[in-house]
Write an enzyme that holds these catalytic residues in place. Structure first.
Site, PDB file in Angstrom:
ATOM      1  N   ASP A  44     140.817  51.431  18.043  1.00  0.00           N
ATOM      2  CA  ASP A  44     140.867  52.935  17.399  1.00  0.00           C
ATOM      3  C   ASP A  44     140.754  52.938  16.147  1.00  0.00           C
ATOM      4  O   ASP A  44     140.077  53.822  15.475  1.00  0.00           O
ATOM      5  CB  ASP A  44     142.197  53.899  17.944  1.00  0.00           C
ATOM      6  CG  ASP A  44     142.006  55.361  17.708  1.00  0.00           C
ATOM      7  OD1 ASP A  44     140.877  55.729  18.317  1.00  0.00           O
ATOM      8  OD2 ASP A  44     142.973  55.998  17.162  1.00  0.00           O
ATOM      9  N   CYS A 135     136.865  64.466  20.005  1.00  0.00           N
ATOM     10  CA  CYS A 135     137.816  63.561  19.581  1.00  0.00           C
ATOM     11  C   CYS A 135     139.011  64.401  19.054  1.00  0.00           C
ATOM     12  O   CYS A 135     140.426  64.227  19.286  1.00  0.00           O
ATOM     13  CB  CYS A 135     137.400  62.472  18.671  1.00  0.00           C
ATOM     14  SG  CYS A 135     138.648  61.431  17.908  1.00  0.00           S
ATOM     15  N   TYR A 139     142.521  65.207  21.772  1.00  0.00           N
ATOM     16  CA  TYR A 139     143.694  64.669  21.300  1.00  0.00           C
ATOM     17  C   TYR A 139     144.685  65.772  20.780  1.00  0.00           C
ATOM     18  O   TYR A 139     146.006  65.654  21.360  1.00  0.00           O
ATOM     19  CB  TYR A 139     143.505  63.874  20.011  1.00  0.00           C
ATOM     20  CG  TYR A 139     143.043  62.582  20.065  1.00  0.00           C
ATOM     21  CD1 TYR A 139     143.962  61.265  19.491  1.00  0.00           C
ATOM     22  CD2 TYR A 139     142.003  62.152  21.170  1.00  0.00           C
ATOM     23  CE1 TYR A 139     143.772  60.073  20.004  1.00  0.00           C
ATOM     24  CE2 TYR A 139     141.661  60.582  21.183  1.00  0.00           C
ATOM     25  CZ  TYR A 139     142.488  59.831  20.869  1.00  0.00           C
ATOM     26  OH  TYR A 139     142.221  58.371  21.121  1.00  0.00           O
ATOM     27  N   TYR A 163     149.512  64.143  17.037  1.00  0.00           N
ATOM     28  CA  TYR A 163     148.506  64.911  17.721  1.00  0.00           C
ATOM     29  C   TYR A 163     148.989  66.231  18.275  1.00  0.00           C
ATOM     30  O   TYR A 163     148.051  67.271  18.877  1.00  0.00           O
ATOM     31  CB  TYR A 163     147.674  64.169  18.604  1.00  0.00           C
ATOM     32  CG  TYR A 163     147.033  62.921  18.100  1.00  0.00           C
ATOM     33  CD1 TYR A 163     146.152  63.111  17.116  1.00  0.00           C
ATOM     34  CD2 TYR A 163     147.464  61.514  18.269  1.00  0.00           C
ATOM     35  CE1 TYR A 163     145.540  62.107  16.497  1.00  0.00           C
ATOM     36  CE2 TYR A 163     147.135  60.442  17.718  1.00  0.00           C
ATOM     37  CZ  TYR A 163     146.035  60.811  16.908  1.00  0.00           C
ATOM     38  OH  TYR A 163     145.383  59.748  16.105  1.00  0.00           O
ATOM     39  N   GLU A 205     135.308  59.617  25.487  1.00  0.00           N
ATOM     40  CA  GLU A 205     136.928  59.596  25.481  1.00  0.00           C
ATOM     41  C   GLU A 205     137.560  59.211  26.478  1.00  0.00           C
ATOM     42  O   GLU A 205     138.519  58.571  26.361  1.00  0.00           O
ATOM     43  CB  GLU A 205     137.050  61.233  24.983  1.00  0.00           C
ATOM     44  CG  GLU A 205     136.911  61.660  23.652  1.00  0.00           C
ATOM     45  CD  GLU A 205     137.577  60.799  22.331  1.00  0.00           C
ATOM     46  OE1 GLU A 205     138.702  60.527  22.849  1.00  0.00           O
ATOM     47  OE2 GLU A 205     137.344  60.807  21.400  1.00  0.00           O
TER      48      GLU A 205
END
Length: 227
Positions: A44, A135, A139, A163, A205
């Site tokens: 990541d 993204c 999240y 998040y 994802e």
């Protein structure tokens, strides 16, 4: 229905699969194997370095200075806030400088970032936002779903807290509004292309969770290890 709601609805089966993925479920429960999260953090960090550059490409393609400033701010936020989070994780997970120097992106991480670059270089700002928004948005939704979880693990709790935060929600909402504004001003053909970018990123994802859960390697590395 707004364009953003439309593409979110189209992507819902993919997002539901992400919500159900064992990487996400076990992270919330605190049972995710540390090796898998460690692998995820390294991949990541690679992804976010390229994500920030794609955001910067969006700033360069923005039609006005206000949008350029905001996209540049997003790129800076990725570099400062998210990568700082990964620095913290790297320290907590004892990721060494030697490991960083020897790092090789997994096939999925490499393919996902390549997809975003292609959308950015070949398209306009709407293509950039459509490719990067899953993204942000996914999240945030995962953070909302996990925020009541008690994994009893400070690393996983920090990830969830990031998040599900108001700071992150405001960034998501800004980009959703930007996508809708752009979609109203472009042709149906361009909207269809933007939707494809959004759906492909949503697929990646899901694949990113799966990549980390399986500790994905390049085929040649698997062959070498089996000898």
């Amino acid at each position: 229905m707004s364009f953003a709601k439309r593409v979110r609805a189209a992507a819902d089966p993919i997002w539901q699969a992400s919500f159900r993925h064992p990487f996400v479920q076990e992270l919330g429960q605190g049972t995710l194997e540390r090796e898998k999260f460690r692998y995820y953090v390294m991949q990541d960090a690679y992804y976010l370095r390229h994500f920030a550059r794609v955001q910067a490409l969006g700033a360069a393609k923005a039609p006005d200075l206000a949008a350029t400033a905001r996209l540049a701010h997003h790129a800076q936020s990725t570099c400062e806030a998210e990568l700082s989070l990964h620095e913290t994780f790297a320290e907590l997970l004892n990721i060494t400088e030697a490991e960083r120097a020897a790092f090789v992106p997994a096939p999925t991480a490499y393919a996902y970032t390549s997809h975003m670059y292609r959308a950015a270089y070949e398209g306009h700002l709407g293509d950039v936002i459509a490719a990067i928004l899953p993204c942000y948005w996914l999240y945030y939704e995962i953070g909302e779903r996990l925020k009541t979880c008690q994994p009893n693990d400070p690393i996983y709790e920090k990830w969830i807290g990031t998040y599900s935060s108001d700071w992150f929600r405001s960034l998501v909402e800004e980009q959703i509004a930007r996508l809708d504004a752009i979609a109203e001003a472009v042709t149906e053909e361009e909207r269809s292309r933007m939707e494809r970018h959004f759906l492909i990123s949503s697929e990646y994802e899901y694949e990113f969770w799966d990549m980390a859960y399986r500790l994905e390697r390049w085929p040649s590395a698997r062959l070498t290890a089996s000898r």
